[in-house]
Motif scaffolding. Structure first.
Motif, PDB file in Angstrom:
ATOM      1  N   SER A  18       0.965  -1.195   0.101  1.00  0.00           N
ATOM      2  CA  SER A  18       0.086   0.062  -0.031  1.00  0.00           C
ATOM      3  C   SER A  18       0.877   1.320  -0.037  1.00  0.00           C
ATOM      4  O   SER A  18       2.061   1.152   0.670  1.00  0.00           O
ATOM      5  CB  SER A  18      -1.011  -0.049   1.066  1.00  0.00           C
ATOM      6  N   ALA A  19       0.343   2.149  -0.604  1.00  0.00           N
ATOM      7  CA  ALA A  19       0.872   3.658  -0.755  1.00  0.00           C
ATOM      8  C   ALA A  19      -0.371   4.494  -0.518  1.00  0.00           C
ATOM      9  O   ALA A  19      -1.170   4.625  -1.207  1.00  0.00           O
ATOM     10  CB  ALA A  19       1.690   4.033  -1.949  1.00  0.00           C
ATOM     11  N   ILE A  20      -0.118   5.425   0.685  1.00  0.00           N
ATOM     12  CA  ILE A  20      -1.403   6.403   1.077  1.00  0.00           C
ATOM     13  C   ILE A  20      -0.733   7.626   1.115  1.00  0.00           C
ATOM     14  O   ILE A  20       0.334   7.843   1.527  1.00  0.00           O
ATOM     15  CB  ILE A  20      -1.936   5.737   2.439  1.00  0.00           C
ATOM     16  N   HIS A  21      -1.577   8.602   0.715  1.00  0.00           N
ATOM     17  CA  HIS A  21      -1.029  10.026   0.611  1.00  0.00           C
ATOM     18  C   HIS A  21      -2.203  10.756   1.324  1.00  0.00           C
ATOM     19  O   HIS A  21      -3.564  10.690   0.935  1.00  0.00           O
ATOM     20  CB  HIS A  21      -1.092  10.300  -1.027  1.00  0.00           C
ATOM     21  N   LEU A  22      -1.818  11.473   2.204  1.00  0.00           N
ATOM     22  CA  LEU A  22      -2.712  12.539   2.798  1.00  0.00           C
ATOM     23  C   LEU A  22      -2.582  13.920   2.527  1.00  0.00           C
ATOM     24  O   LEU A  22      -1.271  14.385   2.927  1.00  0.00           O
ATOM     25  CB  LEU A  22      -2.754  12.303   4.465  1.00  0.00           C
ATOM     26  N   VAL A  72      -3.162   2.081  -3.934  1.00  0.00           N
ATOM     27  CA  VAL A  72      -2.688   3.324  -3.751  1.00  0.00           C
ATOM     28  C   VAL A  72      -4.189   4.240  -3.456  1.00  0.00           C
ATOM     29  O   VAL A  72      -5.093   4.231  -4.344  1.00  0.00           O
ATOM     30  CB  VAL A  72      -1.950   4.061  -5.006  1.00  0.00           C
ATOM     31  N   ARG A  73      -4.087   4.847  -2.218  1.00  0.00           N
ATOM     32  CA  ARG A  73      -5.276   5.813  -1.934  1.00  0.00           C
ATOM     33  C   ARG A  73      -4.729   7.167  -1.583  1.00  0.00           C
ATOM     34  O   ARG A  73      -3.587   7.182  -0.879  1.00  0.00           O
ATOM     35  CB  ARG A  73      -5.763   5.153  -0.504  1.00  0.00           C
ATOM     36  N   ARG A  74      -5.607   8.060  -1.978  1.00  0.00           N
ATOM     37  CA  ARG A  74      -5.484   9.565  -1.484  1.00  0.00           C
ATOM     38  C   ARG A  74      -6.351  10.059  -0.935  1.00  0.00           C
ATOM     39  O   ARG A  74      -7.518   9.825  -1.567  1.00  0.00           O
ATOM     40  CB  ARG A  74      -4.757  10.266  -2.972  1.00  0.00           C
ATOM     41  N   ALA A  75      -6.089  10.928   0.038  1.00  0.00           N
ATOM     42  CA  ALA A  75      -7.346  11.583   0.814  1.00  0.00           C
ATOM     43  C   ALA A  75      -6.862  12.923   0.977  1.00  0.00           C
ATOM     44  O   ALA A  75      -5.713  13.173   1.252  1.00  0.00           O
ATOM     45  CB  ALA A  75      -7.537  10.876   2.415  1.00  0.00           C
ATOM     46  N   ARG A  76      -7.977  13.746   0.795  1.00  0.00           N
ATOM     47  CA  ARG A  76      -7.719  15.174   0.886  1.00  0.00           C
ATOM     48  C   ARG A  76      -8.735  15.797   1.669  1.00  0.00           C
ATOM     49  O   ARG A  76      -9.844  15.600   1.864  1.00  0.00           O
ATOM     50  CB  ARG A  76      -7.984  15.709  -0.520  1.00  0.00           C
ATOM     51  N   ILE A  77      -8.045  16.549   2.660  1.00  0.00           N
ATOM     52  CA  ILE A  77      -8.886  17.143   3.655  1.00  0.00           C
ATOM     53  C   ILE A  77      -9.133  18.701   3.159  1.00  0.00           C
ATOM     54  O   ILE A  77      -7.984  19.368   3.102  1.00  0.00           O
ATOM     55  CB  ILE A  77      -8.467  17.209   5.348  1.00  0.00           C
ATOM     56  N   VAL A  78     -10.289  18.980   2.959  1.00  0.00           N
ATOM     57  CA  VAL A  78     -10.457  20.463   2.596  1.00  0.00           C
ATOM     58  C   VAL A  78     -11.474  21.395   3.115  1.00  0.00           C
ATOM     59  O   VAL A  78     -12.392  20.839   3.686  1.00  0.00           O
ATOM     60  CB  VAL A  78     -11.057  20.178   1.087  1.00  0.00           C
ATOM     61  N   ARG A 104     -10.453  10.094  -2.065  1.00  0.00           N
ATOM     62  CA  ARG A 104     -11.523  10.742  -1.267  1.00  0.00           C
ATOM     63  C   ARG A 104     -11.303  11.924  -0.702  1.00  0.00           C
ATOM     64  O   ARG A 104     -10.012  12.326  -0.767  1.00  0.00           O
ATOM     65  CB  ARG A 104     -11.876   9.557  -0.035  1.00  0.00           C
ATOM     66  N   TRP A 105     -12.474  12.765  -0.478  1.00  0.00           N
ATOM     67  CA  TRP A 105     -12.360  14.003   0.042  1.00  0.00           C
ATOM     68  C   TRP A 105     -12.851  13.955   1.390  1.00  0.00           C
ATOM     69  O   TRP A 105     -14.126  13.496   1.513  1.00  0.00           O
ATOM     70  CB  TRP A 105     -13.241  14.900  -0.850  1.00  0.00           C
TER      71      TRP A 105
END
Length: 175
Positions: A18-22, A72-78, A104-105
């Protein structure tokens, strides 16, 4: 002088699960994005049907990584209403998804009770962190690699909490 710090591509190549990006900023001003953001502000939009016009080395790297079975998952806090930059990111996220990323957002108001690291990061196989440092105006201030188990645990737990609350890209409506 050669660097012993692994490149991003090397970190991904060593990744097996896994590769996760915050991402937690409402604006980025990294060099490679400034021109694309300016074009978007002036009305340019990628045509989803013209893949050759928007496919780029980053997407090749993501596609090769996910093809090896790495999730590969990317989450964005906005913040909401979202910044103009987040509108730009949202409009182009279909390219990340086409390459195999899951995105995801999370509206910032839903993250208030989550213990979050102080910087954006990538976490590879729940053990190696690539911290992304930024200046106050969003320019890159460099990266740092860490394999500190306590920091990796914080990153993994924070990401999983964000991910559980976040809205899948195709369901997130810009406000």
């Amino acid at each position: 002088m050669p660097s012993n710090k692994p490149t991003f591509a090397e970190l991904l190549a060593d990744c097996t699960r896994s590769a996760i990006h915050l991402e937690m900023r409402d604006q980025y001003a990294v060099d490679e994005e400034v021109e694309a953001f300016t074009a978007w502000r002036n009305g340019f939009r990628h045509d989803p049907d013209d893949r050759a016009s928007w496919w780029r080395p980053w997407l090749d790297l993501m596609q090769a990584t996910t093809a090896r079975g790495v999730v590969v998952r990317r989450a964005r806090i906005v913040s909401e209403p979202v910044s103009e930059y987040i509108r730009y990111e949202h409009s182009g996220t279909f390219t990340n998804i086409a390459a195999g990323e899951q995105v995801r957002w999370l509206p910032r108001r839903h993250a208030s009770d989550i213990a979050l690291p102080g910087n954006d990061y990538w976490l590879f196989d729940d053990r190696v962190i690539r911290w992304n440092h930024f200046t106050g105006d969003g320019a890159s201030a460099g990266q740092e690699i860490s394999d500190d188990p306590a920091a990796a645990k914080l990153c993994m737990e924070a990401f999983e909490t964000v991910w559980a609350r976040a809205i899948p890209h195709d369901e997130y409506k810009i406000r």
